[in-house]
Motif scaffolding. Sequence first.
Motif, PDB file in Angstrom:
ATOM      1  N   VAL A   1       0.851  -1.207   0.000  1.00 28.67           N
ATOM      2  CA  VAL A   1       0.000   0.000   0.000  1.00 28.67           C
ATOM      3  C   VAL A   1       0.884   1.254   0.000  1.00 28.67           C
ATOM      4  N   TRP A   2       1.902   1.267   0.870  1.00 32.01           N
ATOM      5  CA  TRP A   2       2.762   2.463   0.957  1.00 32.01           C
ATOM      6  C   TRP A   2       3.638   2.595  -0.280  1.00 32.01           C
ATOM      7  N   ALA A   3       4.051   1.476  -0.855  1.00 34.71           N
ATOM      8  CA  ALA A   3       4.824   1.535  -2.106  1.00 34.71           C
ATOM      9  C   ALA A   3       3.966   2.133  -3.226  1.00 34.71           C
ATOM     10  N   GLU A   4       2.691   1.752  -3.268  1.00 30.84           N
ATOM     11  CA  GLU A   4       1.797   2.310  -4.297  1.00 30.84           C
ATOM     12  C   GLU A   4       1.540   3.793  -4.056  1.00 30.84           C
TER      13      GLU A   4
ATOM     14  N   ALA B   1       6.935   9.314   3.564  1.00 31.82           N
ATOM     15  CA  ALA B   1       6.496   7.969   3.943  1.00 31.82           C
ATOM     16  C   ALA B   1       6.848   7.651   5.395  1.00 31.82           C
ATOM     17  N   ALA B   2       8.030   8.097   5.851  1.00 32.62           N
ATOM     18  CA  ALA B   2       8.439   7.788   7.231  1.00 32.62           C
ATOM     19  C   ALA B   2       7.471   8.415   8.223  1.00 32.62           C
TER      20      ALA B   2
ATOM     21  N   ARG C   1       4.369   8.986   7.465  1.00 33.50           N
ATOM     22  CA  ARG C   1       3.052   8.538   6.995  1.00 33.50           C
ATOM     23  C   ARG C   1       2.175   9.735   6.631  1.00 33.50           C
ATOM     24  N   THR C   2       2.768  10.648   5.876  1.00 32.08           N
ATOM     25  CA  THR C   2       2.071  11.900   5.562  1.00 32.08           C
ATOM     26  C   THR C   2       2.042  12.149   4.064  1.00 32.08           C
ATOM     27  N   LEU C   3       0.858  12.505   3.580  1.00 29.17           N
ATOM     28  CA  LEU C   3       0.661  12.860   2.175  1.00 29.17           C
ATOM     29  C   LEU C   3       0.498  14.369   2.081  1.00 29.17           C
ATOM     30  N   LEU C   4       0.999  14.953   0.988  1.00 32.78           N
ATOM     31  CA  LEU C   4       0.928  16.404   0.828  1.00 32.78           C
ATOM     32  C   LEU C   4       0.027  16.771  -0.347  1.00 32.78           C
ATOM     33  N   ILE C   5      -0.826  17.750  -0.101  1.00 33.18           N
ATOM     34  CA  ILE C   5      -1.783  18.244  -1.089  1.00 33.18           C
ATOM     35  C   ILE C   5      -1.547  19.744  -1.204  1.00 33.18           C
TER      36      ILE C   5
ATOM     37  N   TYR D   1      -1.683  32.493  -3.049  1.00 33.85           N
ATOM     38  CA  TYR D   1      -2.348  32.007  -1.832  1.00 33.85           C
ATOM     39  C   TYR D   1      -2.066  30.522  -1.670  1.00 33.85           C
ATOM     40  N   PHE D   2      -0.878  30.166  -2.150  1.00 32.24           N
ATOM     41  CA  PHE D   2      -0.484  28.763  -2.159  1.00 32.24           C
ATOM     42  C   PHE D   2      -0.331  28.246  -0.719  1.00 32.24           C
ATOM     43  N   ALA D   3      -0.876  27.076  -0.484  1.00 28.80           N
ATOM     44  CA  ALA D   3      -0.727  26.450   0.836  1.00 28.80           C
ATOM     45  C   ALA D   3      -0.529  24.945   0.658  1.00 28.80           C
ATOM     46  N   VAL D   4       0.149  24.372   1.623  1.00 25.35           N
ATOM     47  CA  VAL D   4       0.358  22.924   1.622  1.00 25.35           C
ATOM     48  C   VAL D   4      -0.521  22.334   2.724  1.00 25.35           C
ATOM     49  N   LEU D   5      -1.349  21.390   2.308  1.00 25.37           N
ATOM     50  CA  LEU D   5      -2.218  20.698   3.264  1.00 25.37           C
ATOM     51  C   LEU D   5      -1.600  19.325   3.503  1.00 25.37           C
ATOM     52  N   SER D   6      -1.116  19.111   4.718  1.00 22.45           N
ATOM     53  CA  SER D   6      -0.518  17.800   4.982  1.00 22.45           C
ATOM     54  C   SER D   6      -1.562  16.906   5.633  1.00 22.45           C
ATOM     55  N   ALA D   7      -1.527  15.674   5.219  1.00 27.38           N
ATOM     56  CA  ALA D   7      -2.514  14.694   5.692  1.00 27.38           C
ATOM     57  C   ALA D   7      -1.760  13.519   6.302  1.00 27.38           C
ATOM     58  N   GLU D   8      -1.705  13.517   7.631  1.00 29.51           N
ATOM     59  CA  GLU D   8      -1.016  12.420   8.318  1.00 29.51           C
ATOM     60  C   GLU D   8      -1.985  11.245   8.456  1.00 29.51           C
ATOM     61  N   VAL D   9      -1.543  10.099   7.976  1.00 30.28           N
ATOM     62  CA  VAL D   9      -2.440   8.939   7.922  1.00 30.28           C
ATOM     63  C   VAL D   9      -2.467   8.246   9.282  1.00 30.28           C
ATOM     64  N   TRP D  10      -3.649   8.228   9.885  1.00 34.46           N
ATOM     65  CA  TRP D  10      -3.804   7.580  11.198  1.00 34.46           C
ATOM     66  C   TRP D  10      -4.302   6.144  11.046  1.00 34.46           C
ATOM     67  N   SER D  11      -5.069   5.895   9.986  1.00 32.67           N
ATOM     68  CA  SER D  11      -5.472   4.503   9.762  1.00 32.67           C
ATOM     69  C   SER D  11      -5.742   4.271   8.285  1.00 32.67           C
ATOM     70  N   VAL D  12      -5.457   3.043   7.881  1.00 29.26           N
ATOM     71  CA  VAL D  12      -5.660   2.615   6.491  1.00 29.26           C
ATOM     72  C   VAL D  12      -6.719   1.516   6.498  1.00 29.26           C
ATOM     73  N   ASP D  13      -7.800   1.754   5.775  1.00 36.48           N
ATOM     74  CA  ASP D  13      -8.829   0.724   5.583  1.00 36.48           C
ATOM     75  C   ASP D  13      -8.685   0.270   4.134  1.00 36.48           C
ATOM     76  N   TRP D  14      -8.154  -0.937   3.972  1.00 39.27           N
ATOM     77  CA  TRP D  14      -7.826  -1.484   2.639  1.00 39.27           C
ATOM     78  C   TRP D  14      -8.906  -2.477   2.234  1.00 39.27           C
ATOM     79  N   LEU D  15      -9.463  -2.303   1.048  1.00 38.78           N
ATOM     80  CA  LEU D  15     -10.471  -3.238   0.525  1.00 38.78           C
ATOM     81  C   LEU D  15     -10.013  -3.697  -0.846  1.00 38.78           C
ATOM     82  N   GLU D  16      -9.929  -5.014  -1.007  1.00 37.43           N
ATOM     83  CA  GLU D  16      -9.565  -5.579  -2.310  1.00 37.43           C
ATOM     84  C   GLU D  16     -10.790  -6.252  -2.917  1.00 37.43           C
TER      85      GLU D  16
END
Length: 183
Positions: A16-19, A56-57, A59-63, A147-162
């Motif tokens: 999941v994190w590699a993807e 990744a270390a 666990r944060t995504l940037l928008i 008005y550029f801003a960075v929204l960081s999204a720290e991942v607290w839980s992953v719900d994976w459905l295949e």
Amino acid sequence: MPGARLEQLAEIETAVWAELCAAVRDKGHPWRVGVLATVDGERADARNVVLRDIEAAARTLLIYTDARSAKARQAEHHPQGMLVLWSDPLGWQLRLRVHLMLQTSGLEVSSRWAQLKMSPAAHDYLSPLPPGSTLARPLPQRGSRGYFAVLSAEVWSVDWLELHADGHRRAIFDAKGPRWVTP
Ligand SMILES: Cc1cc2nc3c(=O)[nH]c(=O)nc-3n(C[C@H](O)[C@H](O)[C@H](O)COP(=O)(O)O)c2cc1C
């Protein structure tokens, strides 16, 4: 990775994190764009966003976003969000419970803006009016200030459905530890 069905929770979490790392590098990756849901007072709100980078270390995504946008205001009032991603080739849905933090100044923001400001994408953050302002017609001009801003999204839980022809599978990865759950 279509066809390779992973069996172990640990290898699924690693994949999941590699993807997610692949998604921020590859503009064609199905997880490059996801739906970010936020809380607006007592209402839900949601919109598409691009995943621009990953720490990744941490666990944060940037928008990237406009600091005056509704999502920016909502994230400041209620930092709990949900990012939903779907990959048809993988057959994987992710529901990421995230903690949002808006950054409008500092080195992180200024160095990313320095890279972005000469590109066409800079227009997204230069409008003289905030996103959602009522207009008589589409805006012809652009303002001079970002008005550029960075929204960081720290991942607290992953719900994976295949989704899979041999049976769907679902797993949760959070502070309680990885576990299978019914789909
Ligand atoms: C494919 C796609 C990608 C988008 N990516 C972003 C993005 O990365 N950041 C952003 O602020 N808005 C992005 N938008 C626009 C948002 O979906 C939304 O319309 C806008 O930001 C206003 O949202 P808000 O009023 O909830 O803040 C994207 C829209 C689409 C269709």
